[in-house]
Design a protein around this motif. Structure first.
Motif, PDB file in Angstrom:
ATOM      1  N   ILE A 173      -3.874 -38.051  76.383  1.00  0.00           N
ATOM      2  CA  ILE A 173      -4.104 -36.621  76.615  1.00  0.00           C
ATOM      3  C   ILE A 173      -4.836 -35.963  75.447  1.00  0.00           C
ATOM      4  O   ILE A 173      -5.841 -35.258  75.646  1.00  0.00           O
ATOM      5  CB  ILE A 173      -2.773 -35.921  76.938  1.00  0.00           C
TER       6      ILE A 173
ATOM      7  N   THR B 252      -8.283 -35.510  81.901  1.00  0.00           N
ATOM      8  CA  THR B 252      -8.175 -34.436  80.911  1.00  0.00           C
ATOM      9  C   THR B 252      -9.548 -34.033  80.399  1.00  0.00           C
ATOM     10  O   THR B 252      -9.842 -32.836  80.241  1.00  0.00           O
ATOM     11  CB  THR B 252      -7.277 -34.883  79.751  1.00  0.00           C
TER      12      THR B 252
ATOM     13  N   MET C 145      -4.834 -32.487  84.133  1.00  0.00           N
ATOM     14  CA  MET C 145      -4.006 -33.373  83.315  1.00  0.00           C
ATOM     15  C   MET C 145      -2.847 -33.939  84.120  1.00  0.00           C
ATOM     16  O   MET C 145      -2.531 -35.137  84.045  1.00  0.00           O
ATOM     17  CB  MET C 145      -3.489 -32.606  82.105  1.00  0.00           C
TER      18      MET C 145
END
Length: 306
Positions: A134, A196, A234
């Motif tokens: 992430i 992401t 995400m």
């Protein structure tokens, strides 16, 4: 001789006042008529009728599909001697789940312990992938130079089969358990990085221009502007990653051994217990479906669509 009676203007005024005094008390003494009371009914909330049709549309199709699957399975195994019937598999499942957490040795444990062991490996590998993937996705989406530098590597390594990484893990870690976790990590990281980064790149430029005008720091840009906008992307990457991780752990445990649902399936195949293999297939599917539904609920909970 008739005498004329003369009334002066003062006498006329006095007569009018006297008449008013005699008429006013009668008007005052008239009882006031009370206004009729109007009873206003209290508002009542009518209950909407229960939507039986909507419930039937949600419940009946899955039941019909499952019944169709079992029916076809039963028809195909009527005369089979090697493949178990649905009734035989159901009886084996009742005996199996009567004591799912027994321990009779390091490699002889109930199906409950095997599922928990697999979930533990998935949780560790998936968590490490989230901690790395992430933030990397944020950086790739935020900085164009870094994106151009790393994107070819991601495109090169992403199509590689996750099981191809398992020998590398065995070589580096010298143990089956960390090698399986490494395999989960390497197959889970790519969806989170890509989704992401795409989410960051699709943030409207007006938001970033306002941040420049306000002279916000990079940390505030990420936490106040990018994170709320990127959160749906995400969470989609997280959902894809956990599904892939649960798929890979079964194959990895078949090759590494130990305690886990994949090793349990392979061990039952060595024992020629096909009924338990079929039960494991349903269990793996149910656990994977539960993980996906859980993450979808989390995504809806943190959605900013209103």
């Amino acid at each position: 001789m008739v005498s004329a009676v003369f009334h002066s203007p003062l006498d006329a005024v006095a007569d009018e006042r006297a008449a008013a005094r005699t008429a006013t008390p009668a008007a005052k003494e008239a009882p006031a008529v009370p206004a009729p009371k109007v009873s206003v009914p209290k508002a009542t909330t009518a209950r909407a009728p229960f939507d039986w049709r909507g419930l039937a549309l949600k419940v009946l199709p899955p039941i019909i599909g499952l019944a169709l699957l079992i029916g076809i399975w039963a028809l195909l195994t009527i005369k089979s001697t090697s493949f178990p019937t649905p009734a035989m598999t159901f009886d084996a499942a009742v005996k199996l789940f009567a004591d799912p957490f027994y321990r009779k040795g390091p490699n002889d444990q109930g199906i409950g312990w095997n599922i928990l062991s697999s979930l533990q490996r998935v949780g560790i590998g998936f968590g490490l992938a989230a901690l790395v993937g992430i933030p990397m996705g944020f950086m790739l989406g935020r900085f164009e130079f870094l994106n151009r530098m790393v994107s070819p590597l991601v495109s090169l390594l992403r199509p590689v089969s996750p099981l191809a990484w398992l020998p590398i893990g065995l070589l580096v870690f010298k143990s089956a358990n960390p090698a399986a976790i490494w395999t989960i990590f390497i197959c889970s990281i790519w969806p989170m990085i890509i989704n992401t980064a795409v989410g960051v790149q699709r943030v409207p430029s007006d938001y970033l221009n306002v941040a420049k005008v306000l002279n916000l720091s990079e940390w505030k840009v990420i936490t106040r502007i990018l994170f709320p906008a990127v959160l749906p992307y995400m969470l989609t990457g997280v959902r894809l990653s956990v599904g892939t991780a649960w798929l890979v752990i079964v194959a990895a445990e078949m090759l590494t051994g130990g305690v886990g649902i994949g090793f349990w399936v392979w061990d039952e195949w060595n024992n020629l217990n096909v009924q338990h293999i079929i039960i494991a297939i349903f269990v793996i599917g149910i656990v994977g479906l539960a993980l996906e539904q859980l993450l979808m609920a989390v995504a809806k909970r943190f959605s900013f669509d209103g």
